[in-house]
Design a protein around this motif. Structure first.
Motif, PDB file in Angstrom:
ATOM      1  N   CYS A 126       0.835  -1.211   0.000  1.00 58.68           N
ATOM      2  CA  CYS A 126       0.000   0.000   0.000  1.00 58.68           C
ATOM      3  C   CYS A 126       0.869   1.261   0.000  1.00 58.68           C
ATOM      4  CB  CYS A 126      -0.906  -0.003   1.232  1.00 58.68           C
ATOM      5  SG  CYS A 126      -2.036   1.416   1.274  1.00 58.68           S
ATOM      6  N   HIS A 142       0.511   4.140   1.615  1.00 61.69           N
ATOM      7  CA  HIS A 142      -0.342   4.576   2.710  1.00 61.69           C
ATOM      8  C   HIS A 142      -0.648   6.073   2.671  1.00 61.69           C
ATOM      9  CE1 HIS A 142       0.111   0.667   4.516  1.00 61.69           C
ATOM     10  NE2 HIS A 142       1.431   0.790   4.565  1.00 61.69           N
ATOM     11  N   CYS A 172      -4.743   4.213   7.826  1.00 56.57           N
ATOM     12  CA  CYS A 172      -4.581   4.459   6.391  1.00 56.57           C
ATOM     13  C   CYS A 172      -5.952   4.480   5.702  1.00 56.57           C
ATOM     14  CB  CYS A 172      -3.700   3.371   5.776  1.00 56.57           C
ATOM     15  SG  CYS A 172      -3.543   3.498   3.976  1.00 56.57           S
ATOM     16  N   ARG A 199      -6.484   4.010   2.684  1.00 54.40           N
ATOM     17  CA  ARG A 199      -6.522   3.049   1.569  1.00 54.40           C
ATOM     18  C   ARG A 199      -6.629   1.599   2.043  1.00 54.40           C
ATOM     19  NH1 ARG A 199      -1.882   6.551  -1.147  1.00 54.40           N
ATOM     20  NH2 ARG A 199      -3.218   8.082  -2.125  1.00 54.40           N
ATOM     21  N   CYS A 200      -5.855   1.237   3.067  1.00 53.56           N
ATOM     22  CA  CYS A 200      -5.847  -0.170   3.502  1.00 53.56           C
ATOM     23  C   CYS A 200      -6.294  -0.367   4.946  1.00 53.56           C
ATOM     24  CB  CYS A 200      -4.473  -0.799   3.291  1.00 53.56           C
ATOM     25  SG  CYS A 200      -3.230  -0.249   4.486  1.00 53.56           S
ATOM     26  N   VAL A 204      -4.567   0.133   7.700  1.00 49.22           N
ATOM     27  CA  VAL A 204      -3.522  -0.196   8.671  1.00 49.22           C
ATOM     28  C   VAL A 204      -3.278   0.993   9.606  1.00 49.22           C
ATOM     29  CG1 VAL A 204      -1.516   0.570   7.322  1.00 49.22           C
ATOM     30  CG2 VAL A 204      -1.274  -1.327   8.909  1.00 49.22           C
TER      31      VAL A 204
HETATM   32 ZN   LIG Z   1      -2.340   1.727   3.500  1.00 51.46          ZN
END
Ligand SMILES: [Zn+2]
Length: 105
Positions: free
Chosen positions: A22, A24, A41, A43-44, A46
């Motif tokens: 990713c 991030h 994050c 996007r993912c 985390v």
């Molecule tokens: Zn991420």
């Protein structure tokens, strides 16, 4: 967000592979985060604390690929009732080191 305790070994390996791949993006604007405590994050998902930012870029994809291959092997073994082997255990140790040893992925 899930914790390692919630994940199977193959799921944990894949989660760290995703973390490595990713690009991030951590929110620093309230209510999602702040400069001192960025949010997860966007996007993912985390957490900032375990985003593997100290892994050199040149190692990210090879490590992610390794984790995915071993994840598939571990999944195959689990479906057949085999216990994890030394390769899986060693790779899991690498994944957890990448993940900072933290519980959140
Ligand atoms: Zn991420």
């Amino acid at each position: 967000m899930s914790t390692v305790a919630d994940l199977t070994v193959p799921e944990e390996l894949r989660a760290v592979a995703t973390n490595l791949r990713c690009e991030h993006s951590f929110p620093v604007q309230p209510p999602h985060g702040s400069l001192l405590a960025p949010g997860p994050c966007s996007r993912c998902g985390v957490a900032w604390a375990v985003c593997a930012r100290d892994v050199p870029d040149r190692l990210r994809e090879p490590l992610a690929a390794l984790l995915e291959v071993v994840s598939s092997v571990a999944e195959y073994a689990a479906e057949r009732g085999y216990s994890t082997n030394a390769q899986t255990d060693a790779t899991l140790s690498v994944a957890r080191a990448v993940n900072g040893g933290a519980a959140d992925v």
